[in-house]
Design a protein around this motif. Sequence first.
Motif, PDB file in Angstrom:
ATOM      1  N   ASP A  35       0.830  -1.205   0.000  1.00  0.00           N
ATOM      2  CA  ASP A  35       0.000   0.000   0.000  1.00  0.00           C
ATOM      3  C   ASP A  35       0.863   1.253   0.000  1.00  0.00           C
ATOM      4  O   ASP A  35       0.545   2.240  -0.660  1.00  0.00           O
ATOM      5  CB  ASP A  35      -0.914  -0.012   1.226  1.00  0.00           C
ATOM      6  CG  ASP A  35      -1.908   1.138   1.213  1.00  0.00           C
ATOM      7  OD1 ASP A  35      -2.717   1.204   0.271  1.00  0.00           O
ATOM      8  OD2 ASP A  35      -1.858   1.975   2.135  1.00  0.00           O
ATOM      9  N   ARG A  36       1.977   1.177   0.723  1.00  0.00           N
ATOM     10  CA  ARG A  36       2.860   2.348   0.826  1.00  0.00           C
ATOM     11  C   ARG A  36       3.697   2.548  -0.423  1.00  0.00           C
ATOM     12  O   ARG A  36       3.906   3.676  -0.879  1.00  0.00           O
ATOM     13  CB  ARG A  36       3.770   2.200   2.056  1.00  0.00           C
ATOM     14  CG  ARG A  36       4.818   3.318   2.196  1.00  0.00           C
ATOM     15  CD  ARG A  36       4.139   4.670   2.431  1.00  0.00           C
ATOM     16  NE  ARG A  36       5.130   5.736   2.456  1.00  0.00           N
ATOM     17  CZ  ARG A  36       5.592   6.360   1.382  1.00  0.00           C
ATOM     18  NH1 ARG A  36       5.153   6.018   0.179  1.00  0.00           N
ATOM     19  NH2 ARG A  36       6.488   7.322   1.496  1.00  0.00           N
ATOM     20  N   TYR A  37       4.199   1.439  -1.013  1.00  0.00           N
ATOM     21  CA  TYR A  37       5.185   1.582  -2.073  1.00  0.00           C
ATOM     22  C   TYR A  37       4.752   1.077  -3.444  1.00  0.00           C
ATOM     23  O   TYR A  37       5.438   1.328  -4.424  1.00  0.00           O
ATOM     24  CB  TYR A  37       6.475   0.854  -1.673  1.00  0.00           C
ATOM     25  CG  TYR A  37       7.129   1.452  -0.446  1.00  0.00           C
ATOM     26  CD1 TYR A  37       7.783   2.675  -0.512  1.00  0.00           C
ATOM     27  CD2 TYR A  37       7.082   0.788   0.777  1.00  0.00           C
ATOM     28  CE1 TYR A  37       8.386   3.228   0.607  1.00  0.00           C
ATOM     29  CE2 TYR A  37       7.680   1.338   1.909  1.00  0.00           C
ATOM     30  CZ  TYR A  37       8.326   2.557   1.818  1.00  0.00           C
ATOM     31  OH  TYR A  37       8.915   3.110   2.931  1.00  0.00           O
ATOM     32  N   LEU A  38       3.620   0.386  -3.556  1.00  0.00           N
ATOM     33  CA  LEU A  38       3.238  -0.200  -4.839  1.00  0.00           C
ATOM     34  C   LEU A  38       1.854   0.213  -5.325  1.00  0.00           C
ATOM     35  O   LEU A  38       1.671   0.484  -6.513  1.00  0.00           O
ATOM     36  CB  LEU A  38       3.304  -1.735  -4.757  1.00  0.00           C
ATOM     37  CG  LEU A  38       4.685  -2.345  -4.484  1.00  0.00           C
ATOM     38  CD1 LEU A  38       4.553  -3.853  -4.300  1.00  0.00           C
ATOM     39  CD2 LEU A  38       5.643  -2.018  -5.614  1.00  0.00           C
ATOM     40  N   VAL A  42      -4.564   8.021  -5.948  1.00  0.00           N
ATOM     41  CA  VAL A  42      -4.790   9.362  -6.460  1.00  0.00           C
ATOM     42  C   VAL A  42      -5.389  10.198  -5.337  1.00  0.00           C
ATOM     43  O   VAL A  42      -6.398   9.822  -4.747  1.00  0.00           O
ATOM     44  CB  VAL A  42      -5.735   9.350  -7.679  1.00  0.00           C
ATOM     45  CG1 VAL A  42      -6.024  10.771  -8.139  1.00  0.00           C
ATOM     46  CG2 VAL A  42      -5.117   8.539  -8.807  1.00  0.00           C
ATOM     47  N   GLU A  43      -4.732  11.314  -5.040  1.00  0.00           N
ATOM     48  CA  GLU A  43      -5.189  12.171  -3.956  1.00  0.00           C
ATOM     49  C   GLU A  43      -5.917  13.381  -4.524  1.00  0.00           C
ATOM     50  O   GLU A  43      -5.473  13.975  -5.501  1.00  0.00           O
ATOM     51  CB  GLU A  43      -4.002  12.635  -3.114  1.00  0.00           C
ATOM     52  CG  GLU A  43      -3.211  11.498  -2.505  1.00  0.00           C
ATOM     53  CD  GLU A  43      -1.952  11.969  -1.812  1.00  0.00           C
ATOM     54  OE1 GLU A  43      -1.910  13.145  -1.389  1.00  0.00           O
ATOM     55  OE2 GLU A  43      -1.009  11.168  -1.687  1.00  0.00           O
ATOM     56  N   VAL A  44      -7.030  13.735  -3.908  1.00  0.00           N
ATOM     57  CA  VAL A  44      -7.765  14.939  -4.287  1.00  0.00           C
ATOM     58  C   VAL A  44      -7.662  15.917  -3.130  1.00  0.00           C
ATOM     59  O   VAL A  44      -8.081  15.618  -2.015  1.00  0.00           O
ATOM     60  CB  VAL A  44      -9.243  14.639  -4.611  1.00  0.00           C
ATOM     61  CG1 VAL A  44      -9.975  15.920  -4.955  1.00  0.00           C
ATOM     62  CG2 VAL A  44      -9.330  13.652  -5.763  1.00  0.00           C
ATOM     63  N   VAL A  45      -7.082  17.071  -3.395  1.00  0.00           N
ATOM     64  CA  VAL A  45      -6.806  18.047  -2.353  1.00  0.00           C
ATOM     65  C   VAL A  45      -7.531  19.342  -2.671  1.00  0.00           C
ATOM     66  O   VAL A  45      -7.535  19.796  -3.803  1.00  0.00           O
ATOM     67  CB  VAL A  45      -5.286  18.318  -2.259  1.00  0.00           C
ATOM     68  CG1 VAL A  45      -4.988  19.300  -1.140  1.00  0.00           C
ATOM     69  CG2 VAL A  45      -4.536  17.020  -2.050  1.00  0.00           C
ATOM     70  N   GLY A 136      -0.600  11.931  -6.561  1.00  0.00           N
ATOM     71  CA  GLY A 136      -0.805  10.888  -5.566  1.00  0.00           C
ATOM     72  C   GLY A 136       0.462  10.105  -5.344  1.00  0.00           C
ATOM     73  O   GLY A 136       1.551  10.500  -5.794  1.00  0.00           O
ATOM     74  N   THR A 137       0.373   8.985  -4.652  1.00  0.00           N
ATOM     75  CA  THR A 137       1.541   8.158  -4.381  1.00  0.00           C
ATOM     76  C   THR A 137       1.544   6.925  -5.272  1.00  0.00           C
ATOM     77  O   THR A 137       0.499   6.422  -5.671  1.00  0.00           O
ATOM     78  CB  THR A 137       1.551   7.712  -2.902  1.00  0.00           C
ATOM     79  OG1 THR A 137       0.323   7.038  -2.591  1.00  0.00           O
ATOM     80  CG2 THR A 137       1.702   8.911  -1.982  1.00  0.00           C
ATOM     81  N   PHE A 163       7.016   9.357  -3.759  1.00  0.00           N
ATOM     82  CA  PHE A 163       7.695   8.345  -2.955  1.00  0.00           C
ATOM     83  C   PHE A 163       7.644   8.685  -1.469  1.00  0.00           C
ATOM     84  O   PHE A 163       8.025   7.870  -0.628  1.00  0.00           O
ATOM     85  CB  PHE A 163       9.152   8.221  -3.399  1.00  0.00           C
ATOM     86  CG  PHE A 163       9.882   7.044  -2.805  1.00  0.00           C
ATOM     87  CD1 PHE A 163       9.429   5.749  -3.018  1.00  0.00           C
ATOM     88  CD2 PHE A 163      11.023   7.229  -2.041  1.00  0.00           C
ATOM     89  CE1 PHE A 163      10.105   4.661  -2.470  1.00  0.00           C
ATOM     90  CE2 PHE A 163      11.710   6.147  -1.489  1.00  0.00           C
ATOM     91  CZ  PHE A 163      11.241   4.862  -1.711  1.00  0.00           C
ATOM     92  N   ARG A 164       7.174   9.900  -1.147  1.00  0.00           N
ATOM     93  CA  ARG A 164       7.082  10.308   0.253  1.00  0.00           C
ATOM     94  C   ARG A 164       5.751  11.015   0.471  1.00  0.00           C
ATOM     95  O   ARG A 164       5.055  11.363  -0.493  1.00  0.00           O
ATOM     96  CB  ARG A 164       8.266  11.214   0.625  1.00  0.00           C
ATOM     97  CG  ARG A 164       8.342  12.481  -0.230  1.00  0.00           C
ATOM     98  CD  ARG A 164       9.645  13.221  -0.023  1.00  0.00           C
ATOM     99  NE  ARG A 164      10.787  12.416  -0.432  1.00  0.00           N
ATOM    100  CZ  ARG A 164      11.189  12.335  -1.703  1.00  0.00           C
ATOM    101  NH1 ARG A 164      10.542  12.991  -2.653  1.00  0.00           N
ATOM    102  NH2 ARG A 164      12.206  11.588  -2.025  1.00  0.00           N
ATOM    103  N   ASP A 165       5.400  11.220   1.724  1.00  0.00           N
ATOM    104  CA  ASP A 165       4.118  11.857   2.011  1.00  0.00           C
ATOM    105  C   ASP A 165       4.278  13.207   2.697  1.00  0.00           C
ATOM    106  O   ASP A 165       3.336  13.728   3.287  1.00  0.00           O
ATOM    107  CB  ASP A 165       3.247  10.931   2.880  1.00  0.00           C
ATOM    108  CG  ASP A 165       3.950  10.525   4.167  1.00  0.00           C
ATOM    109  OD1 ASP A 165       5.028  11.075   4.468  1.00  0.00           O
ATOM    110  OD2 ASP A 165       3.420   9.640   4.874  1.00  0.00           O
TER     111      ASP A 165
END
Length: 333
Positions: A35-38, A42-45, A136-137, A163-165
């Motif tokens: 979940d963290r790396y693969l 998509v983030e909606v801000v 997103g990530t 790759f980071r949050d």
Amino acid sequence: MKTHKQATRTAKRNLMIIVIVILLGIGTVVYRLADRYLIEHVEVVVADDPAGNVSTAGSTGGTAGTSSTSAAAAADTSAEINATSDDWSYTSDDIQIKIDQVESGSGSDLITYYVADVVLKEASSLRSAFADNSFGTNITENTSAIASGIDAIFAINGDYYGFRDDGVIIRNGTLYRDEPARDAMALLEDGTMQTYNEEEVSSSELLAEGATNTLSFGPVLIQDGEITSDFSSVKIDNNFGNRSIQDANPRTAIGMIAPNHYVFVVVDGRKEGYSRGMTLAELADVMSGLGATEAYNLDGGGSSTMYFMGRVVNNPLGKNKERGVSDILYIKE
């Protein structure tokens, strides 16, 4: 009193419970890592600009935050562009790009890198884009794929924000993430470049000053005309799988010589007899020698890619194989 058969059944049941608990634990860890790396997210801000207007960012990363002026310019496709170009240069009324391949050292100490000297008439010709047109990530595409999809003339990989949050992420005038963490770099609408500490300069201040794009990686190589440090204890983040950035590595950097006059450097590495890569100190010296008054290190290693007129100019990792990235900086008429 339990019979031998009952005791055996109890022991088997307990063992099965233990195995199930272990498997569930392993499954949870594996899922969290995936979940963290693969897994793509998509983030909606929803971000506020200094004027109090609200814009939605995240689902249309390639175009979100575009000003009415640049949008109008993009819509005017009827204007004729008079340009001349070859494999290493491009010249029009608004954009001048000249790329040089440079070699230094020899044998196991050989370094091969590429320098793009870019002069723009308007700062808006230098833009950013997200992989898959989404913020997103774990959303990645090759630099060349992102660039060709938007008809970029020139592009380099960005900061791999996905790759980071953390970090302050402003792209094309829109604030996508506001988690101050490190020294960063801002491109401003007046054609200048500013390096700063995210914990000391707020996103609202940056937007009020006219920041169009910020990149959060580092370190700062040159600030106010001076090389910033010896880079011996630089730390970007603690993500799983990070390599040391102190040693000689492939590199990508951006520098400003004067307003609207930029220099982009991509260093190949990790291939003996072709290029060993550069240390941060060596990269800072190169940027200084090119006349940069501000310079900033971007994501490197397998990400380091320079794209020009439909081709990848450098040789990523000496294998001619790109690594997917989350974002690019690019130049377009």
